[in-house]
Scaffold this active site. Structure first.
Site, PDB file in Angstrom:
ATOM      1  CB  CYS A 112      -1.014  -0.045   1.136  1.00  0.00           C
ATOM      2  SG  CYS A 112      -2.389   1.099   0.886  1.00  0.00           S
ATOM      3  CG  HIS A 220      -3.758  -3.470   3.115  1.00  0.00           C
ATOM      4  ND1 HIS A 220      -2.941  -2.900   4.065  1.00  0.00           N
ATOM      5  CD2 HIS A 220      -4.278  -2.447   2.400  1.00  0.00           C
ATOM      6  CE1 HIS A 220      -2.957  -1.581   3.936  1.00  0.00           C
ATOM      7  NE2 HIS A 220      -3.767  -1.275   2.932  1.00  0.00           N
ATOM      8  CD  GLU A 222      -1.671  -5.684   5.837  1.00  0.00           C
ATOM      9  OE1 GLU A 222      -2.485  -4.797   6.164  1.00  0.00           O
ATOM     10  OE2 GLU A 222      -1.295  -5.840   4.664  1.00  0.00           O
TER      11      GLU A 222
END
Length: 246
Positions: A112, A220, A222
């Site tokens: 990001c 994202h 994660e």
């Protein structure tokens, strides 16, 4: 004797916690990297007045530039104005680390904001209309959406044939979360497109400057990496890169 794991530097943001300034990293980035890349990790403070990036880079085996609520200051990529919040300390440390790590031949990964930082560090520019341009998909959830709902805002991406991500994930298409107001304007010279959204917006890129893997995505991975095989594969790629196997 157990072989020491590679050490990943994870950049911090300048945040305010109550009345005090703080160096902060959301734990989901660190945990996803440590679990799925199988690395040790150190948080790198964004305090350029107290630390030179050259002092840090040589002690790390790779760097992860995370997402953040803040945006790069527009002057960093030649623009006159832009919307904050800004974090100039992070800008300075992140852009310096990108160049230092590449000079040392050590992997640079971005998510990001980190995806945007690497592009700017290498000479690219950003656009700031990815959630409001009628010619594009809405790349951010509607205003007022709750935190979890932001990460439930999804769209497909197509992975470039033969690219590093397509090989790592073993597929040509996937669905990703979309939580960004800014995106790539001009892609920096030397970066290769790895993923695109249906509206043509670049969502992933890679490069091997000085022989080192540089990989970044706009989404994202994660977020919920423990339950998303594609996201876990992104971090496994990071782990292989840090071991010289990518």
């Amino acid at each position: 004797m157990t072989t020491p794991r590679p050490v990943l530097g994870v950049i911090a943001c300048n945040r305010q916690v109550g009345t005090e300034p703080a160096q902060a990293v959301m734990e989901r980035y660190i945990r996803a990297a440590m679990v799925h890349a199988d690395v040790a990790a150190l948080i790198v403070p964004s305090l350029p007045d107290l630390m030179r990036t050259a002092e840090v880079a040589s002690r790390l085996d790779g760097i992860l530039l995370t997402g953040s609520p803040s945006n790069l200051e527009p002057g960093r990529y030649g623009a006159d104005e832009g919307e904050g919040p800004f974090d100039p300390g992070r800008d300075a440390v992140a852009l310096g680390l990108v160049r230092q790590m590449i000079d040392l031949g050590r992997p640079v990964f971005g998510i990001c904001r980190g995806f945007q930082e690497i592009n700017v560090a290498l000479g690219g520019t950003l656009r700031r209309d990815t959630s409001a341009n009628p010619d594009l998909l809405a790349h951010h959830a509607p205003e007022g959406a709750g935190f979890d709902a932001m990460f439930d805002h999804l769209h497909p991406v197509h992975l470039s044939h033969g690219g590093m991500l397509a090989q790592a994930l073993g597929k040509a298409d996937l669905t990703v979360n979309s939580v960004h107001f800014q995106g790539i304007g001009t892609l920096a010279a030397g970066l290769k497109i790895e993923a695109t959204a249906p509206d043509g917006l670049i969502e992933g890129y890679s490069a091997r400057p000085n022989g080192t893997p540089v990989v970044a995505v706009q989404w994202h991975p994660e977020w919920d990496a423990d339950h998303n095989a594609d996201s876990a594969a992104f971090f496994r790629l990071l782990g292989r890169a840090m071991r010289g196997e990518a």
